[in-house]
Each structure stands twice: as C-alpha cells, then as structure tokens.
Design a protein around this motif. Structure first.
Motif, short mmCIF file in Angstrom:
data_model
loop_
_atom_site.label_atom_id
_atom_site.label_comp_id
_atom_site.label_asym_id
_atom_site.label_seq_id
_atom_site.Cartn_x
_atom_site.Cartn_y
_atom_site.Cartn_z
N ALA A 59 0.83 -1.20 0.00
CA ALA A 59 0.00 0.00 0.00
C ALA A 59 0.87 1.26 0.00
N ASP A 60 2.10 1.15 0.53
CA ASP A 60 3.06 2.26 0.48
C ASP A 60 4.38 1.72 -0.06
N PRO A 61 4.60 1.81 -1.38
CA PRO A 61 5.82 1.25 -1.97
C PRO A 61 7.04 2.15 -1.81
N TYR A 62 6.86 3.31 -1.20
CA TYR A 62 7.94 4.31 -1.12
C TYR A 62 9.27 3.73 -0.62
N PRO A 63 9.29 2.95 0.47
CA PRO A 63 10.59 2.48 0.99
C PRO A 63 11.32 1.53 0.04
N TYR A 64 10.62 0.99 -0.95
CA TYR A 64 11.21 -0.05 -1.80
C TYR A 64 11.56 0.45 -3.20
N LEU A 65 11.38 1.74 -3.45
CA LEU A 65 11.66 2.31 -4.78
C LEU A 65 12.99 3.06 -4.77
N LEU A 66 13.73 2.93 -5.88
CA LEU A 66 15.00 3.62 -6.03
C LEU A 66 14.89 4.87 -6.90
N GLY A 67 13.78 4.98 -7.63
CA GLY A 67 13.60 6.09 -8.57
C GLY A 67 13.77 5.63 -10.00
N GLY A 68 12.89 6.13 -10.86
CA GLY A 68 12.97 5.77 -12.28
C GLY A 68 12.25 4.50 -12.65
N GLU A 69 11.52 3.88 -11.69
CA GLU A 69 10.88 2.59 -11.98
C GLU A 69 9.56 2.74 -12.74
N LEU A 70 9.24 1.71 -13.48
CA LEU A 70 7.87 1.45 -13.90
C LEU A 70 7.33 0.49 -12.85
N LEU A 71 6.47 1.00 -11.96
CA LEU A 71 5.92 0.19 -10.87
C LEU A 71 4.69 -0.55 -11.39
N LEU A 72 4.69 -1.87 -11.23
CA LEU A 72 3.59 -2.71 -11.70
C LEU A 72 2.80 -3.22 -10.50
N THR A 73 1.48 -3.10 -10.57
CA THR A 73 0.62 -3.57 -9.48
C THR A 73 -0.68 -4.12 -10.04
N ALA A 74 -1.20 -5.14 -9.37
CA ALA A 74 -2.50 -5.71 -9.73
C ALA A 74 -3.60 -5.15 -8.83
N GLY A 75 -3.28 -4.23 -7.93
CA GLY A 75 -4.29 -3.61 -7.08
C GLY A 75 -4.72 -4.46 -5.92
N VAL A 76 -3.90 -5.45 -5.53
CA VAL A 76 -4.25 -6.29 -4.39
C VAL A 76 -4.37 -5.46 -3.11
N HIS A 77 -3.59 -4.40 -3.00
CA HIS A 77 -3.54 -3.57 -1.80
C HIS A 77 -4.73 -2.63 -1.66
N ILE A 78 -5.56 -2.49 -2.72
CA ILE A 78 -6.66 -1.53 -2.68
C ILE A 78 -7.77 -2.08 -1.77
N PRO A 79 -8.24 -1.34 -0.80
CA PRO A 79 -9.29 -1.84 0.11
C PRO A 79 -10.61 -2.02 -0.63
N GLU A 80 -11.34 -3.07 -0.27
CA GLU A 80 -12.63 -3.31 -0.90
C GLU A 80 -13.64 -2.30 -0.38
N ALA A 81 -14.48 -1.82 -1.27
CA ALA A 81 -15.54 -0.90 -0.87
C ALA A 81 -16.64 -0.94 -1.92
N ALA A 82 -17.81 -0.71 -1.48
CA ALA A 82 -18.91 -0.68 -2.44
C ALA A 82 -18.90 0.65 -3.15
N GLY A 83 -19.39 0.71 -4.35
CA GLY A 83 -19.44 1.97 -5.07
C GLY A 83 -19.99 1.78 -6.44
N SER A 84 -20.01 2.84 -7.18
CA SER A 84 -20.52 2.80 -8.53
C SER A 84 -19.45 2.28 -9.47
#
Length: 525
Positions: A59-84
């Motif tokens: 949810a916070d990738p900041y400590p693991y980035l060196l700069g210049g990355e293409l960060l890839l994520t599948a959104g597993v960290h996104i909290p579930e919520a109801a919505g439109s």
C-alpha cells in the motif's frame, strides 16, 4: 544557473569509462505490440523514461523504490468498498464485479492520492495497473490521482504478464546500451583520427562538437578562448560556460578543487574538464541535451587534448614549438638550434617493414628514439634526435642513421640518413649508421677531397638520379637486383643508368681502382 556539480580530483573525468545504460523511453515500451499497453493518464512524450521495472503490492511502496521505476501492481492492496462503476474513461464495458467495485467517495480518493503521491515522491517514473486477476477495470480515482500528480498510468491487459513487461524493459535497455556503446566507440575512433591530423586541436574540437551536437571550446590558462567548434551558443550560455571553467582552473599555486563540473542554463547543458596536471587548460562543452555516453565521449576528447596541449606547458615544449615555427618561416638552422638545445644532432630515416607509416606509429617511433621531433612523410618517417643518444634497432622498422652534425649540416645529414636507409633495406639490416668507421677519405683534407670529387663527377652534374644510382650500385658491390630494391626501380632501369654513367664518365666501371675512386668522390660530393 541551476547549481554547479563538480567532480573531485580523486575521480578525474579524463579516464574514459564505459557509459551507463541509457533509460528506455516510455513511448518505446508503449510501441511494443506484443504487450498491448495503453496509457490512460498522466503526461507523455520522449522526456518520460524508465530505468527498470518493479512489481509491488504494498500500500506504500515508497521504501522499496530507487527512482525511475515502472511500478507494476494488480491492485491487491486496494481496500474493498462498495461503489458505482469504477471503470476508466472510455472503457464502456459492463459493470465491474462486486469485489472490484471501488467507490468514488472521499475516503478512496484520499487513499489513491496518498498512494500516487508517495510513488512520485520516491521518483517513480510510471505506474502499470494490471486488469487481472483482481480488477476488471482501472479505478477512476486512481486515474484522477495520476493526472493530478503527473504520473503516467498504463493499463496492462489480462493477457500481458508483469514478467513479460519487465523482460521487454530489459530488452529495450540492452538494445539502448548496445547502441550507446556503438556510438561511444565510433566517437572514440573519430576523435583519435582527428588527433592525428595536421591541425589536431581544432580537429578534435570539431569532431567533439559534431558527436555531441553542441559547442566545444578550449580555454587557455588565462581563461581566453583558444579554439572553438560547433554552432555558437547564445552570449549568456558562453558567459556561463566561461565562468564555469574557472571552477576547474587552478589559481596561482592552488590546485583546483575539482577536475570537472556541470551546470545548466535554461535548456542548455554545460560541462567543463580540466586538462593535464593542473596547467590551466580547460575543455568546455555546451549541448542541448545530455545523453549517458556524452560524458565518456567528452572524457576521451579531454585525454587527447591533454596530450596535445601538454607539449606547450613546459619550457622545452615551448622552445621546440618556437624552433619549428622559425624554421618554417625561413630562419637558418644555426639560429634555431639553440632553442632545441646545445650539441650535435642525428637525422634518422625509418620505414616500417609491413605497411605505410601512420601518425600513431610515427609518434611511437619518436618516443622510442627519445625525440618528439618527428616528420611523417609518404612512406618514410624522419626523426631529429639529439646527438648524445644512440638509436637502436626498433622492432618492425628499417632504420638509417646519419652522422652527428651541427645544425648547419642538417641538410647533409638528411641525405646521409636517406642513403643509410637505402643500404639497410637492400642488405636487409634493421639499422645502418652512416660513417660508423673512419675511412681512407678521412686522411685527405676535406677541401681537397671535395674539389677532387666535384671535378671527377662533373659529367654527372644536373643528373642526380644517375649519381644516386651509381652510389647505391657501388655500395652494393655492383648488384643490379639489390640496387633496384634500394631505389625502388626496375633492374633494367639500373642497368641503363649505370651504362649512361660509364659513357658520361668515359671510364670502365668494372675496374676496381675506378670504382674505389668514384666511391671516394661520391662520399665527399
């Protein structure tokens, strides 16, 4: 200016290094049809580059980035919520599955703001969002956050794996590195060739300006511009570059605190390099962009210019330069010689055994013989060597050495060295010295010997090719073939010339007494 960056003397830039791997333009990755990536938010253009790819579901990738990355994520960290409907603009697909519906309420908006802002703060170059296996669409709030913070957002289709994206990044980086290495290698070769031209310093600057598509200048120890090449930059840029050169130039007895420095003026990149061991010469470069290999190319130019300007730093180098200039302008050798040093001199003629000599080989020969006074001719290298030195055979060269003479006899010594080289080639000797042992002619007063020689050889006056052929033919014991090799003519030409000599001199060249007398005359003539 936007801050000067310097390099200390412990990491001098004039040692060429392998250029760093260039980053990959994001547009090149988007152009890969096998990946089918689509940018749906954030800025685009050639200035957006990525240095590597990294996958994280934190949810916070900041400590693991060196700069210049293409960060890839599948959104597993996104909290579930109801919505439109959380689809990205332009999708037009069916409503998302229940587990992937993300509400657009303020809580989720704050979540994505925090997430994207932390990526940007860590120096992340772009974000890739995978549509499988967790989400069917890219959350609208994530799109809005990426637009707000200026982070490029890529949609990764279900059929494209993150490992495939990472592999594509490395492939593009390998291609870019190969291209950059090729560019640097070609630049090194062209700079080395420029350094061997008759006007080496301007040639190196022109080649450097061309390779970097910019402007190159050489500053003297007093800060004045000695030479320049390339399109002249704006006056403000030139002034800033001149000011920057002072950072690496020594003042008085104080060595500079850095050997290179960089800065920017608007969109123009500036770089300066101290040349040599602190004598005050500085190379300056102004370019519209700064590619990874540019520093390596400029460092090679700095090394070459250090060598080219090094001779002028010392008193001996300045004296030699003055002597050569004066000789070219017509000053008598005896007036020039004191600038080169007292004593007698040897003239050396040398010819490589396998190929036509080039500037690098000629300079190496001069260094081996202990003299920088080298002249590269079409097929013969001439070196003026202090008389106190004893030239030795050099691997791969055939050498002729004159007697040690005063400057007023340099012309005669030049002819002696030429004859010695011809004899060495004909006898296949690595080195022949003129007058290695005293001869009978030394028993006769010089003036009398020269008068006798002029009278005896008068019929050959005005026919130097005949006199030279006769001299070599006698030196080689009447061998037609070896004389032809020494003179680089056909053996029949030698026969014709010797027959002509016999007719003009009206004598029998088979008589050993005649040969001895003619040899004596030719050595004194």
């Amino acid at each position: 200016m936007e801050g000067t960056h310097t390099m200390s003397e412990t990491t001098a830039p004039v040692t060429p290094a392998v250029p760093p791997t260039p980053p990959v333009p994001l547009s090149a990755l988007l152009a890969r049809e096998d990946l089918a990536l689509r940018q749906i938010a954030g800025p685009s253009g050639p200035s957006i580059v990525i240095h590597w790819a990294h996958t994280s579901e934190m949810a916070d990738p900041y400590p693991y980035l060196l700069g210049g990355e293409l960060l890839l994520t599948a959104g597993v960290h996104i909290p579930e919520a109801a919505g439109s409907d959380g689809s990205a603009p332009g999708h037009g697909g069916p409503p998302a599955r229940a587990k992937s519906r993300v509400g657009e309420d303020s809580r989720l908006g704050d979540y994505f703001d925090d997430y994207v802002s932390r990526i940007v703060a860590a120096g992340g170059a772009a974000l890739g969002f995978g549509l499988a296996p967790v989400h069917d669409t890219v959350p609208r709030a994530l799109v809005a956050a990426c637009d707000a913070y200026g982070l490029p957002l890529l949609e990764v289709p279900p059929r494209t794996t993150f490992s495939g994206v990472a592999r594509a990044v490395w492939q593009l980086m390998a291609q870019a590195r190969l291209a950059e290495l090729r560019r640097v290698t070609e630049a090194q070769q062209s700079l080395a060739a420029a350094a061997s031209r008759p006007d080496p310093v301007p040639s190196v600057l022109r080649q450097l300006a061309q390779r970097l598509t910019g402007h190159a200048l050489l500053y003297g120890p007093d800060g004045t511009e000695i030479a320049a090449a390339g399109r002249r930059p704006a006056e403000g840029v030139r002034g800033a570059l001149a000011e920057l050169s002072g950072v690496v130039r020594p003042t008085g007895r104080t060595a500079p605190r850095a050997t290179s420095a960089t800065d920017t003026v608007g969109d123009t990149h500036l770089a300066v390099y101290a040349l040599g061991a602190g004598e005050g010469f500085v190379l300056g470069v102004a370019t519209a962009r700064r590619d990874p290999g540019d520093h390596t190319i400029a460092s090679v130019a700095a090394v070459l210019l250090s060598l080219l300007t090094g001779e002028h730093h010392s008193g001996a180098g300045a004296g030699r330069s003055s002597a050569l200039v004066r000789m070219l302008l017509g000053s008598p050798p005896e007036e020039v010689a004191p600038l080169l040093g007292a004593g007698k001199w040897l003239v050396v003629h040398a010819r490589p055994e396998t190929q036509v000599p080039d500037a690098v080989a000629a300079s190496a020969l001069g260094a081996a013989l202990g003299s920088p006074l080298v002249d590269l001719g079409r097929d013969v290298v001439r070196v003026l060597v202090p008389g106190g030195r004893v030239p030795e055979p050099q691997q791969g060269w055939t050498i002729g050495v004159s007697a040690a003479v005063d400057p007023r006899e340099w012309a005669a010594a030049d002819a002696q060295a030429g004859r010695a080289l011809a004899r060495a080639r004909a006898t296949r000797a690595p080195l022949v010295r003129h007058g290695a042992r005293p001869g009978l002619e030394d028993l006769v007063p010089r003036a009398d010997a020269e008068a006798h020689a002029r009278a005896l050889l008068a019929p050959l006056a005005g026919r130097p090719e005949l006199a030279e052929t006769l001299r070599n033919w006698l030196a080689l014991h009447g061998s037609w073939d070896r004389t032809a090799v020494a003179l680089e003519v056909h053996r029949n030409t030698v026969r014709q010339r010797i027959a002509r000599c016999a007719a003009l001199l009206d004598t029998d060249l088979d008589d050993p007494d005649v040969r001895m007398e003619l040899w004596f005359a030719l050595r004194r003539g």
